[in-house]
Design a protein around this motif. Structure first.
Motif, PDB file in Angstrom:
ATOM      1  N   ILE A 167       0.695  -1.458   0.130  1.00  0.00           N
ATOM      2  CA  ILE A 167       0.384   0.277   0.192  1.00  0.00           C
ATOM      3  C   ILE A 167       1.059   0.968   0.574  1.00  0.00           C
ATOM      4  O   ILE A 167       1.602   1.480   1.131  1.00  0.00           O
ATOM      5  CB  ILE A 167      -0.714  -0.342   1.809  1.00  0.00           C
TER       6      ILE A 167
ATOM      7  N   ASP B 256      -0.334   4.626  -1.217  1.00  0.00           N
ATOM      8  CA  ASP B 256      -0.864   5.748  -0.595  1.00  0.00           C
ATOM      9  C   ASP B 256      -1.261   6.033   0.391  1.00  0.00           C
ATOM     10  O   ASP B 256      -1.419   4.981   1.078  1.00  0.00           O
ATOM     11  CB  ASP B 256      -2.565   5.986  -1.463  1.00  0.00           C
TER      12      ASP B 256
ATOM     13  N   ASP C  33      -3.520   7.883   2.615  1.00  0.00           N
ATOM     14  CA  ASP C  33      -5.021   7.627   2.934  1.00  0.00           C
ATOM     15  C   ASP C  33      -4.825   6.081   3.141  1.00  0.00           C
ATOM     16  O   ASP C  33      -5.813   5.693   4.383  1.00  0.00           O
ATOM     17  CB  ASP C  33      -6.296   8.787   2.204  1.00  0.00           C
ATOM     18  N   GLN C  34      -4.543   5.214   2.014  1.00  0.00           N
ATOM     19  CA  GLN C  34      -5.158   4.143   2.485  1.00  0.00           C
ATOM     20  C   GLN C  34      -4.138   4.038   4.049  1.00  0.00           C
ATOM     21  O   GLN C  34      -4.552   2.513   3.821  1.00  0.00           O
ATOM     22  CB  GLN C  34      -4.546   3.445   0.691  1.00  0.00           C
TER      23      GLN C  34
ATOM     24  N   ASP D 221      -5.531   4.175   6.412  1.00  0.00           N
ATOM     25  CA  ASP D 221      -6.636   3.194   7.064  1.00  0.00           C
ATOM     26  C   ASP D 221      -6.083   1.660   6.981  1.00  0.00           C
ATOM     27  O   ASP D 221      -6.740   0.922   8.136  1.00  0.00           O
ATOM     28  CB  ASP D 221      -8.013   2.863   5.858  1.00  0.00           C
TER      29      ASP D 221
END
Length: 170
Positions: A104, A106, A108-109, A112
């Motif tokens: 991952i 990104d 923001d991801q 999360d």
């Protein structure tokens, strides 16, 4: 001892959610297995993992992203007959999941995914500073294949030698 295969998604999820640690298995550059314990998150058929952006594990995953993740409830010693060694067993439940690791990138991801992981251990809500998120490697494995078992289940108390002995003790 008896092994029972578990097929119910609810029961499988319950086993995973009851665990604090999983074991991530990968193949190293010499084509040898490499397994390490890890904290994890679990959500929507994905297992979320994180750690340093360097080292043997990351090298293995970048070379070959195929992975296996196992979970096991704490084993409990049990027996059918205190006098018979072969009646002793460990009872527990396990899950084996296979899939491909996806890194991952990104921000923001990543946040999360970190929140999903932290939710496995606490109800606290967290904020993350940008350098910390940038420097941690966050990845997930979509579960492509999953099996679960209950191991060490009793056979029952109907062995002739045991019933005869138990009747004498009554």
């Amino acid at each position: 001892m008896k092994t029972i295969f578990i097929e119910s998604k609810e029961q499988i999820d319950e086993i995973i959610n009851s665990c604090d640690t999983c074991f991530l298995g990968v193949v190293d550059p010499e084509n040898k297995p490499y397994v390490i314990p890890m904290n994890f998150g679990f959500h929507d058929n994905y297992i979320y993992l994180h750690g340093a952006g360097f080292g043997k594990l990351i090298d293995c995953l970048k070379l070959n992203p195929e992975a296996c993740v196992t979970f096991c409830t704490p084993p409990v010693l049990a027996y059918q007959d205190v006098h018979m060694a072969c009646s002793y067993r460990m009872k527990g439940k396990s899950v084996v999941a296979r899939g491909t690791i996806e890194f991952i990138i990104d921000m923001d991801q990543k946040v999360d995914a970190l929140n999903i992981t932290m939710a496995n251990y606490t109800d606290h809500k967290f904020t993350y500073n940008t350098p910390a998120v940038r420097n941690v490697e966050v990845y997930r494995m979509k579960i492509d294949e999953i099996t679960a078992k209950e191991f060490g289940a009793p056979h029952g108390n109907n062995f002739p030698w045991q019933m005869k002995r138990d009747n004498k003790e009554s």
